[in-house]
Design an enzyme around this catalytic site. Sequence first.
Site, PDB file in Angstrom:
ATOM      1  N   LEU A   1       0.832  -1.210   0.000  1.00 40.68           N
ATOM      2  CA  LEU A   1       0.000   0.000   0.000  1.00 40.68           C
ATOM      3  C   LEU A   1       0.867   1.260   0.000  1.00 40.68           C
ATOM      4  O   LEU A   1       0.788   2.089   0.910  1.00 40.68           O
ATOM      5  CB  LEU A   1      -1.003   0.004   1.168  1.00 40.68           C
ATOM      6  CG  LEU A   1      -1.966  -1.172   1.210  1.00 40.68           C
ATOM      7  CD1 LEU A   1      -2.960  -1.032   2.363  1.00 40.68           C
ATOM      8  CD2 LEU A   1      -2.739  -1.330  -0.111  1.00 40.68           C
ATOM      9  N   THR A   2       1.707   1.388  -0.997  1.00 43.64           N
ATOM     10  CA  THR A   2       2.437   2.633  -1.234  1.00 43.64           C
ATOM     11  C   THR A   2       1.421   3.661  -1.730  1.00 43.64           C
ATOM     12  O   THR A   2       0.221   3.369  -1.842  1.00 43.64           O
ATOM     13  CB  THR A   2       3.509   2.450  -2.327  1.00 43.64           C
ATOM     14  OG1 THR A   2       2.832   2.216  -3.583  1.00 43.64           O
ATOM     15  CG2 THR A   2       4.446   1.286  -2.028  1.00 43.64           C
TER      16      THR A   2
ATOM     17  N   ASP B   1       5.527  -5.990   2.658  1.00 45.49           N
ATOM     18  CA  ASP B   1       6.545  -5.617   1.671  1.00 45.49           C
ATOM     19  C   ASP B   1       7.104  -6.870   1.002  1.00 45.49           C
ATOM     20  O   ASP B   1       7.447  -7.843   1.706  1.00 45.49           O
ATOM     21  CB  ASP B   1       7.656  -4.871   2.426  1.00 45.49           C
ATOM     22  CG  ASP B   1       8.632  -4.166   1.510  1.00 45.49           C
ATOM     23  OD1 ASP B   1       8.874  -4.646   0.387  1.00 45.49           O
ATOM     24  OD2 ASP B   1       9.173  -3.121   1.937  1.00 45.49           O
TER      25      ASP B   1
ATOM     26  N   ALA C   1       3.856  -6.412  -8.176  1.00 50.58           N
ATOM     27  CA  ALA C   1       4.278  -5.281  -7.336  1.00 50.58           C
ATOM     28  C   ALA C   1       5.528  -4.633  -7.905  1.00 50.58           C
ATOM     29  O   ALA C   1       6.488  -5.310  -8.264  1.00 50.58           O
ATOM     30  CB  ALA C   1       4.549  -5.753  -5.912  1.00 50.58           C
TER      31      ALA C   1
ATOM     32  N   THR D   1       7.727  -5.384 -18.621  1.00 50.93           N
ATOM     33  CA  THR D   1       7.288  -4.319 -19.518  1.00 50.93           C
ATOM     34  C   THR D   1       8.089  -4.324 -20.811  1.00 50.93           C
ATOM     35  O   THR D   1       9.246  -4.766 -20.826  1.00 50.93           O
ATOM     36  CB  THR D   1       7.462  -2.961 -18.797  1.00 50.93           C
ATOM     37  OG1 THR D   1       7.281  -1.909 -19.737  1.00 50.93           O
ATOM     38  CG2 THR D   1       8.862  -2.806 -18.205  1.00 50.93           C
ATOM     39  N   ASP D   2       7.475  -3.774 -21.867  1.00 52.03           N
ATOM     40  CA  ASP D   2       8.208  -3.632 -23.135  1.00 52.03           C
ATOM     41  C   ASP D   2       9.348  -2.620 -23.024  1.00 52.03           C
ATOM     42  O   ASP D   2      10.242  -2.597 -23.875  1.00 52.03           O
ATOM     43  CB  ASP D   2       7.247  -3.244 -24.272  1.00 52.03           C
ATOM     44  CG  ASP D   2       6.453  -1.967 -24.023  1.00 52.03           C
ATOM     45  OD1 ASP D   2       6.649  -1.317 -22.984  1.00 52.03           O
ATOM     46  OD2 ASP D   2       5.624  -1.626 -24.898  1.00 52.03           O
ATOM     47  N   GLU D   3       9.325  -1.787 -21.976  1.00 51.74           N
ATOM     48  CA  GLU D   3      10.354  -0.744 -21.858  1.00 51.74           C
ATOM     49  C   GLU D   3      11.752  -1.304 -21.651  1.00 51.74           C
ATOM     50  O   GLU D   3      12.737  -0.578 -21.820  1.00 51.74           O
ATOM     51  CB  GLU D   3      10.022   0.202 -20.698  1.00 51.74           C
ATOM     52  CG  GLU D   3       8.732   0.938 -20.913  1.00 51.74           C
ATOM     53  CD  GLU D   3       8.557   2.079 -19.940  1.00 51.74           C
ATOM     54  OE1 GLU D   3       9.536   2.521 -19.335  1.00 51.74           O
ATOM     55  OE2 GLU D   3       7.414   2.520 -19.786  1.00 51.74           O
TER      56      GLU D   3
ATOM     57  N   TYR E   1      13.531   3.449 -14.034  1.00 52.23           N
ATOM     58  CA  TYR E   1      12.451   2.454 -13.927  1.00 52.23           C
ATOM     59  C   TYR E   1      12.720   1.248 -14.816  1.00 52.23           C
ATOM     60  O   TYR E   1      12.748   0.100 -14.344  1.00 52.23           O
ATOM     61  CB  TYR E   1      11.098   3.100 -14.300  1.00 52.23           C
ATOM     62  CG  TYR E   1      10.028   2.080 -14.638  1.00 52.23           C
ATOM     63  CD1 TYR E   1       9.497   1.250 -13.658  1.00 52.23           C
ATOM     64  CD2 TYR E   1       9.565   1.931 -15.955  1.00 52.23           C
ATOM     65  CE1 TYR E   1       8.540   0.292 -13.967  1.00 52.23           C
ATOM     66  CE2 TYR E   1       8.611   0.981 -16.273  1.00 52.23           C
ATOM     67  CZ  TYR E   1       8.103   0.165 -15.282  1.00 52.23           C
ATOM     68  OH  TYR E   1       7.159  -0.781 -15.597  1.00 52.23           O
TER      69      TYR E   1
ATOM     70  N   LYS F   1      13.450  -2.849 -14.024  1.00 54.81           N
ATOM     71  CA  LYS F   1      12.607  -3.948 -14.537  1.00 54.81           C
ATOM     72  C   LYS F   1      13.467  -4.922 -15.345  1.00 54.81           C
ATOM     73  O   LYS F   1      13.305  -6.138 -15.255  1.00 54.81           O
ATOM     74  CB  LYS F   1      11.466  -3.398 -15.401  1.00 54.81           C
ATOM     75  CG  LYS F   1      10.412  -2.604 -14.664  1.00 54.81           C
ATOM     76  CD  LYS F   1       9.667  -3.404 -13.609  1.00 54.81           C
ATOM     77  CE  LYS F   1       8.751  -4.439 -14.200  1.00 54.81           C
ATOM     78  NZ  LYS F   1       7.937  -5.111 -13.133  1.00 54.81           N
TER      79      LYS F   1
ATOM     80  N   ASN G   1      -0.739  -0.207 -20.596  1.00 52.11           N
ATOM     81  CA  ASN G   1      -2.113  -0.567 -20.239  1.00 52.11           C
ATOM     82  C   ASN G   1      -2.966   0.686 -20.018  1.00 52.11           C
ATOM     83  O   ASN G   1      -2.471   1.709 -19.542  1.00 52.11           O
ATOM     84  CB  ASN G   1      -2.137  -1.344 -18.919  1.00 52.11           C
ATOM     85  CG  ASN G   1      -1.647  -2.777 -19.032  1.00 52.11           C
ATOM     86  OD1 ASN G   1      -2.197  -3.675 -18.412  1.00 52.11           O
ATOM     87  ND2 ASN G   1      -0.605  -3.030 -19.819  1.00 52.11           N
TER      88      ASN G   1
ATOM     89  N   LEU H   1       1.077  17.974 -22.402  1.00 57.94           N
ATOM     90  CA  LEU H   1       1.777  17.047 -23.290  1.00 57.94           C
ATOM     91  C   LEU H   1       3.277  17.314 -23.214  1.00 57.94           C
ATOM     92  O   LEU H   1       3.719  18.464 -23.246  1.00 57.94           O
ATOM     93  CB  LEU H   1       1.269  17.294 -24.713  1.00 57.94           C
ATOM     94  CG  LEU H   1       1.324  16.198 -25.741  1.00 57.94           C
ATOM     95  CD1 LEU H   1       0.795  14.872 -25.209  1.00 57.94           C
ATOM     96  CD2 LEU H   1       0.518  16.623 -26.971  1.00 57.94           C
TER      97      LEU H   1
END
Length: 339
Positions: free
Chosen positions: A42-43, A65, A86, A128-130, A155, A159, A185, A211
């Site tokens: 619950l961040t 956690d 998470a 993720t695709d990143e 980030y 990942k 998403n 933007l």
Amino acid sequence: MSEAFEPNNILVTGGCGFIGSNFVRWVVREHPGVHVTVLDKLTYAGNPANIAGLPADRVELVVGDICDAALVDRLVASTDAVVHYAAESHNDNSIADPEPFVRTNVHGTFTLIEACRKHGVRYHHISTDEVYGDLALDDRARFTEESPYRPSSPYSSTKAASDMLVRAWVRTYGIAATISNCSNNYGPYQHVEKFIPRQITNILCGMRPVLYGDGRNVRDWIHVDDHSSAVWEILTRGRIGETYLIGADGERSNIDVLRAILRAMGLPEDDFDWVRDRPGHDRRYAIDPMKLRRELGWRPAHADFDAGLVQTIQWYRDHESWWRPAKEATEARYREQGQ
Ligand code: NAD
Ligand code: TDX
């Protein structure tokens, strides 16, 4: 094809966040025999309201956690499978303060796969695709499972690191793991810091949408329920040790998405402000989902992005009490960053 894996109990980490909570709701709806335990810290991004109202005999929330090895060990010991959502998930936050990203995304994943190794529990890793970096706007290429890892942001680099841990644990220790890398998403319960909810709720608050850069960056949008159905197919029928890319052929430039939101909300298409670009801003993401389609026969059910966007706008109109408490603090953070 080998027999499907049929879990009775699953542990969903991050099940009070955007995608995790939609997955929990989807499982409760689609798979009546499955019990879900949610582990969530619950961040600022986690909200128990996201899974409120689900039957108590189907869903249990444990607040904690994923870096807490003793807690994770106890929960993993009594589950059939872990689905790990998470994370610290927002690029702009990772640029302002990367430390929690390294901790949760890397050490948290390490803690979970160690417990899965010890107890021989099936593990599915949400990524993720990143991790593949970005593509040029004038390129027709899309990411595949063979694309090289080239993450750009704090980030996406954490990942990518977590994906690497899972791959190494499969190869060295033989853990029963799969990985999925999904595109952007959209849908209900997405935090107001993210692009689409930020613009919708700005308009609902009487503020102008904002933007970054030149607005031509491209994201490959998928409805969150389609992400859930793909994850379920991979968890139950995917080949152990494999990576599957999840996408729904939803490439759109940011400015096109913003204009669609403005039109749908009855405003002129130029009723927005340009703001400072995100440092290191990835240009284009695009997923080739052929492996998932061919091997597992998965298809998206929400292929019409414009219809999904209109439904999402309506959801935010109908759920002001859900998003309002987070809006002011989010915009204050953006103001500090000049965005
Ligand atoms: P989110 O930020 O909305 O939710 C993250 C959840 O994780 C929150 O409930 C938060 O409380 C919880 N959490 C954070 N740190 C924790 C910790 N240390 N221990 C336990 N719980 C913790 O994120 P999201 O957008 O729902 O993303 C979920 C996952 O999907 C992430 O792994 C993300 O990398 C991945 N992903 C997201 C997208 C996207 O478009 N949002 C696309 C592809 C992949
Ligand atoms: O106000 C904004 N204006 C704007 O132009 C915001 C918040 C974003 N943007 C741009 C940046 C991106 O090009 O919109 C695009 C989407 O931004 P985000 O919603 O922050 O998503 P993105 O950075 O693409 O990452 C998302 O998809 C991949 C998720 O947040 C990640 O968790 C996921 O891994």
